[in-house]
Design an enzyme around this catalytic site. Structure first.
Site, mmCIF file in Angstrom:
data_model
loop_
_atom_site.group_PDB
_atom_site.id
_atom_site.type_symbol
_atom_site.label_atom_id
_atom_site.label_comp_id
_atom_site.label_asym_id
_atom_site.label_seq_id
_atom_site.Cartn_x
_atom_site.Cartn_y
_atom_site.Cartn_z
ATOM 1 N N GLU A 179 46.692 4.968 -15.949
ATOM 2 C CA GLU A 179 45.359 4.859 -15.362
ATOM 3 C C GLU A 179 44.350 4.328 -16.388
ATOM 4 O O GLU A 179 43.493 3.503 -16.066
ATOM 5 C CB GLU A 179 44.933 6.222 -14.798
ATOM 6 C CG GLU A 179 43.539 6.309 -14.220
ATOM 7 C CD GLU A 179 43.256 5.326 -13.065
ATOM 8 O OE1 GLU A 179 44.182 4.669 -12.589
ATOM 9 O OE2 GLU A 179 42.077 5.218 -12.700
ATOM 10 N N GLU A 197 41.022 -3.768 -15.466
ATOM 11 C CA GLU A 197 40.192 -4.087 -14.303
ATOM 12 C C GLU A 197 38.811 -4.583 -14.695
ATOM 13 O O GLU A 197 38.328 -5.556 -14.123
ATOM 14 C CB GLU A 197 40.004 -2.830 -13.430
ATOM 15 C CG GLU A 197 41.198 -2.470 -12.592
ATOM 16 C CD GLU A 197 40.949 -1.203 -11.787
ATOM 17 O OE1 GLU A 197 41.160 -1.220 -10.573
ATOM 18 O OE2 GLU A 197 40.533 -0.174 -12.372
ATOM 19 N N HIS A 257 61.399 1.168 -26.722
ATOM 20 C CA HIS A 257 62.325 0.269 -26.027
ATOM 21 C C HIS A 257 61.653 -1.040 -25.630
ATOM 22 O O HIS A 257 62.073 -1.680 -24.671
ATOM 23 C CB HIS A 257 62.903 0.969 -24.794
ATOM 24 C CG HIS A 257 63.642 2.224 -25.143
ATOM 25 N ND1 HIS A 257 64.812 2.217 -25.860
ATOM 26 C CD2 HIS A 257 63.343 3.520 -24.917
ATOM 27 C CE1 HIS A 257 65.217 3.468 -26.043
ATOM 28 N NE2 HIS A 257 64.335 4.285 -25.483
ATOM 29 N N GLY A 306 40.714 -10.910 7.198
ATOM 30 C CA GLY A 306 42.143 -10.799 7.473
ATOM 31 C C GLY A 306 42.862 -12.056 7.042
ATOM 32 O O GLY A 306 42.296 -12.898 6.332
ATOM 33 N N LYS A 336 42.219 0.885 -15.934
ATOM 34 C CA LYS A 336 40.746 0.831 -15.983
ATOM 35 C C LYS A 336 40.299 -0.281 -16.928
ATOM 36 O O LYS A 336 39.400 -1.048 -16.616
ATOM 37 C CB LYS A 336 40.147 2.156 -16.476
ATOM 38 C CG LYS A 336 40.154 3.309 -15.520
ATOM 39 C CD LYS A 336 39.198 3.210 -14.364
ATOM 40 C CE LYS A 336 39.768 2.529 -13.204
ATOM 41 N NZ LYS A 336 40.646 3.047 -12.270
ATOM 42 N N CYS A 346 37.412 -9.108 2.657
ATOM 43 C CA CYS A 346 36.102 -9.568 3.096
ATOM 44 C C CYS A 346 35.368 -8.498 3.903
ATOM 45 O O CYS A 346 35.982 -7.562 4.405
ATOM 46 C CB CYS A 346 36.174 -10.823 3.957
ATOM 47 S SG CYS A 346 37.223 -12.099 3.274
ATOM 48 N N ARG A 366 33.905 -5.182 -0.784
ATOM 49 C CA ARG A 366 35.101 -5.744 -0.155
ATOM 50 C C ARG A 366 35.376 -7.181 -0.602
ATOM 51 O O ARG A 366 36.337 -7.792 -0.163
ATOM 52 C CB ARG A 366 34.943 -5.723 1.372
ATOM 53 C CG ARG A 366 34.704 -4.350 1.930
ATOM 54 C CD ARG A 366 34.397 -4.426 3.398
ATOM 55 N NE ARG A 366 35.581 -4.747 4.171
ATOM 56 C CZ ARG A 366 36.412 -3.847 4.679
ATOM 57 N NH1 ARG A 366 36.177 -2.571 4.501
ATOM 58 N NH2 ARG A 366 37.458 -4.223 5.358
ATOM 59 N N LYS A 402 36.983 -3.638 -3.871
ATOM 60 C CA LYS A 402 37.126 -2.184 -3.771
ATOM 61 C C LYS A 402 38.182 -1.812 -2.750
ATOM 62 O O LYS A 402 38.933 -0.867 -2.917
ATOM 63 C CB LYS A 402 35.765 -1.603 -3.370
ATOM 64 C CG LYS A 402 35.721 -0.100 -3.274
ATOM 65 C CD LYS A 402 35.603 0.489 -4.644
ATOM 66 C CE LYS A 402 35.776 1.987 -4.658
ATOM 67 N NZ LYS A 402 36.462 2.415 -5.885
HETATM 68 C C1 G6P Z 1 41.893 -1.692 -4.968
HETATM 69 C C2 G6P Z 1 40.829 -1.062 -5.835
HETATM 70 C C3 G6P Z 1 41.432 0.053 -6.669
HETATM 71 C C4 G6P Z 1 42.113 1.068 -5.770
HETATM 72 C C5 G6P Z 1 43.158 0.408 -4.869
HETATM 73 C C6 G6P Z 1 43.670 1.368 -3.809
HETATM 74 O O1 G6P Z 1 42.790 -2.378 -5.764
HETATM 75 O O2 G6P Z 1 40.237 -2.042 -6.656
HETATM 76 O O3 G6P Z 1 40.407 0.697 -7.405
HETATM 77 O O4 G6P Z 1 42.721 2.048 -6.548
HETATM 78 O O5 G6P Z 1 42.570 -0.704 -4.184
HETATM 79 O O6 G6P Z 1 42.610 1.690 -2.974
HETATM 80 P P1 G6P Z 1 42.536 2.969 -2.044
HETATM 81 O O7 G6P Z 1 41.221 2.854 -1.366
HETATM 82 O O8 G6P Z 1 43.682 2.857 -1.082
HETATM 83 O O9 G6P Z 1 42.656 4.166 -2.903
#
Ligand code: G6P
Length: 620
Positions: A493, A500, A516, A101, A497, A2, A27, A615
């Site tokens: 990765e 997500e 496997h 939190g 992507k 949040c 957030r 994020k």
């Molecule tokens: C969240 C975001 C991801 C990011 C991860 C780690 O899950 O959606 O895109 O890779 O947090 O975030 P950081 O800011 O620690 O790289």
């Protein structure tokens, strides 16, 4: 998780709160709300949905006043409903709060408060805190405290937070205090913006840009009283403390969308520039090594390091995997890559000569922060590779390296990944040159790295081809992403992507491991994306590709421009420039970012704000 904002001063609070919440939406965006203190007391407006929907509600039901708090929610406790949206009122409306939190002992506290007669209107842990503060406020008044005295309000907050287990960043208003906001922090970040006759509160500095350039970062267990006349900072246990005012290095313009349709696309296309920024001033041609300003360790200390632990979450964990390969190859140092969420609770044997790196774009990820603190507790030099200057991890690490990638707004990380990989390549070079890596090898790496921004610029030319591939496959329900060596993390990765932002199930796998298990998933409707540029692993991965073709699986190949053969075996080919094996992750990731982007757009998904994600994950 949040995002929290607050304002006290002379201007209308609602406008400032809404703008701040927009900037904090990364957030969480399940719901949003504000509470503003006006002529008729505290008015609350809150609603499921994005901040723009709250803004619309406010246009129909305006609130006026120069003191207020706001919140954008990523649901933890309690469903996504209007009632569970913040702000929450406590007692009979004496207290109104916003919270970031998780209160771990909320169930016990709730039971106790219910037995005292407090009535709950939501299923959140936050409402427990609101009632708890109200309870202590009422108690202080019953003992003779003046409800309009700041000390009574502060005493109630102090008494309440003593009972809390878990994490909180709190913004609190009191019905009897038309010009006072109290904020408290434990585990969840808070920053105060210092203006002239006005003060701001926010979960990070982004809402403050354009309003003030002076900030005070709250440390854990600090509380702050904000009024138009100033701020009083206190430590929970040690009383009054002097705020350390820092200058904010951030402009509003940096977060503008420009001519791009989405932040994610903008950030993908920024990568030539962000790579340039990651490398700027860090290539030392004379010594054929890298240089860093902020490691805060002497060369003799760095030479004593015989093992590295890289800890991170999400995309940053993938860059850490690339880092492992780079550092082991060039510095011959053993590297362990740990999910921060696991590392924080494990007790891995770490010797005195182990160095720990926390890798994080935001610098606020709760698990990564906890891993950093756990490592520091045990006495290890703990550094950070981080993008956000002023973030909690950047401030608490013993030293580190900034990415200088600028604000990353799209929830799916793109430019931060390539910057992290570039910085890890620099680190591998630096640690290597302190050990066995020769001058000539160091020079070669520098030259390769220096060329990368241009190479990435060229790689972006694949966009149109990627879009065509996306049009062909965007209806698929499952994807496989396969790569080997340096491209195994790239496959992970690429799959992440896609998951997500398009909600398609995708698995990233080391290509040879496919036989496997995942090969059982291969059928005519399941595309496999092979990351297969020229290099050491080419013949090996080609065999894996043939295995998929033999089972009628459609193959999309990410291959080098010069590859004459690939078009005869793969169904679709996306060409990328040819680079050294160890730099392939920088190049090969670009088409995978674009593929996920175009597929998500074609499926009508919200690219920058995918469902259920945020994020910055500031809860564990
Ligand atoms: C969240 C975001 C991801 C990011 C991860 C780690 O899950 O959606 O895109 O890779 O947090 O975030 P950081 O800011 O620690 O790289």
């Amino acid at each position: 998780m949040c995002g929290i904002v607050g304002y006290v001063g002379q201007r209308q609070a609602a406008d400032i709160l809404i703008e701040g919440l927009r900037r904090l939406e990364y957030r969480g965006y399940d719901s949003a709300g504000v509470a503003v203190y006006g002529n008729s007391g505290i008015s609350i407006r809150k609603k499921v949905g994005r901040v723009k929907e709250l803004a619309h509600l406010l246009s129909q039901q305006p609130v006026s006043g120069t003191l207020g708090i706001g919140h954008t929610r990523w649901a933890t406790h309690g469903g996504i409903t209007d009632a569970n949206s913040h702000p929450h009122a406590g007692g009979n409306g004496e207290v109104v709060i916003v919270h970031n939190g998780v209160i771990e002992n909320y169930a016990v506290l709730k039971e106790r408060l219910q037995s005292l007669g407090f009535v709950f209107h939501s299923t959140t842990d936050t409402e427990v805190v609101a009632h708890l503060i109200a309870h202590h406020y009422q108690e202080q008044i019953a003992l003779g405290g003046d409800p309009e005295d700041k000390a009574t309000a502060l005493g109630a907050v102090q008494a309440a937070i003593k009972c809390l287990k878990g994490t909180y960043g709190l913004g609190i208003l009191f019905r009897e205090h038309p010009a006072l906001m109290i904020a408290a922090r434990s585990g969840s970040p808070l920053v105060v913006g210092v203006g002239r006759g006005e003060y701001f509160l926010a979960s990070d500095a982004s809402p403050l840009a354009g309003y003030t350039s002076e900030v005070v970062y709250l440390a854990d267990n600090e509380l702050v009283l904000l009024t138009p006349d100033g701020i009083d900072l206190l430590h929970r246990d040690h009383g009054q403390t002097t705020p350390s005012i820092q200058v904010l290095d951030q402009t509003e313009a940096e977060s503008d969308l420009g001519s791009f349709e989405h932040y994610m696309l903008k950030e993908i296309f920024e990568q030539p520039a962000t790579l340039e920024n990651a490398l700027r001033g860090r290539l030392d041609d004379d010594a054929a090594t890298a240089k860093f300003g902020g490691l805060n360790l002497e060369v003799h200390q760095l030479r004593r390091i015989d093992r590295l632990v890289l800890t991170a979450c999400g995309t940053s964990w993938h860059s850490a995997l690339v880092g492992e390969f780079l550092i082991e190859e060039f510095a011959r140092l053993p590297v362990e890559v740990e999910y921060a969420s696991e590392f924080r609770y494990r007790n891995p044997p770490l010797s005195e000569s182990t160095m720990v790196f926390a890798i994080t774009q935001s610098g606020e990820t709760a698990d990564t922060l906890a891993a950093l603190r756990e490592s520091q507790r045990k006495g290890h030099p703990t550094l950070a590779i981080c993008n956000v200057v002023g973030s909690t991890i950047a401030r608490e690490a013993d030293g580190g390296i900034f990415l200088h990638a600028g604000p990353e707004v799209g929830v799916a990380s793109t430019k931060a990944f390539t910057s992290q990989v570039a910085v890890l390549a620099l680190l591998a070079l630096y640690m290597g040159r302190l050990r066995h890596l020769s001058y000539t090898a160091g020079k070669r790496i520098i030259n390769h790295l220096r060329a990368m921004p241009d190479v990435i610029q060229k790689t972006l030319d694949c966009d149109a081809a990627v879009r065509e591939v996306a049009e062909k496959y965007f209806h698929a329900d499952n994807f496989l992403y396969l790569g080997r060596g340096y491209n195994y993390p790239v496959a992970l990765e690429g799959a992440l992507k896609l998951k997500e932002i398009s909600y398609i199930h995708a698995e990233g796998y080391p290509a040879a491991e496919m036989k496997h298990g995942p090969i059982a998933l291969v059928d005519e409707d399941t595309p496999s994306v092979f990351v297969i540029p020229h290099g050491n692993m080419y013949p090996k991965i080609m065999s894996n590709l043939e295995e998929v073709k033999a089972r009628k699986g459609p193959v999309i190949a990410i291959a080098c421009e010069a590859d004459q053969h690939i078009a005869s075996v793969a169904d679709d080919v996306i060409c990328i420039p040819s680079v050294e094996d160890y730099l392939q992750p920088l190049v090969a990731t670009i088409p995978l970012q674009l593929l996920a982007y175009h597929i998500a757009v074609l499926r009508g998904c919200n690219v920058d704000r995918p469902r259920n994600l945020a994020k910055s994950v500031t809860v564990e």
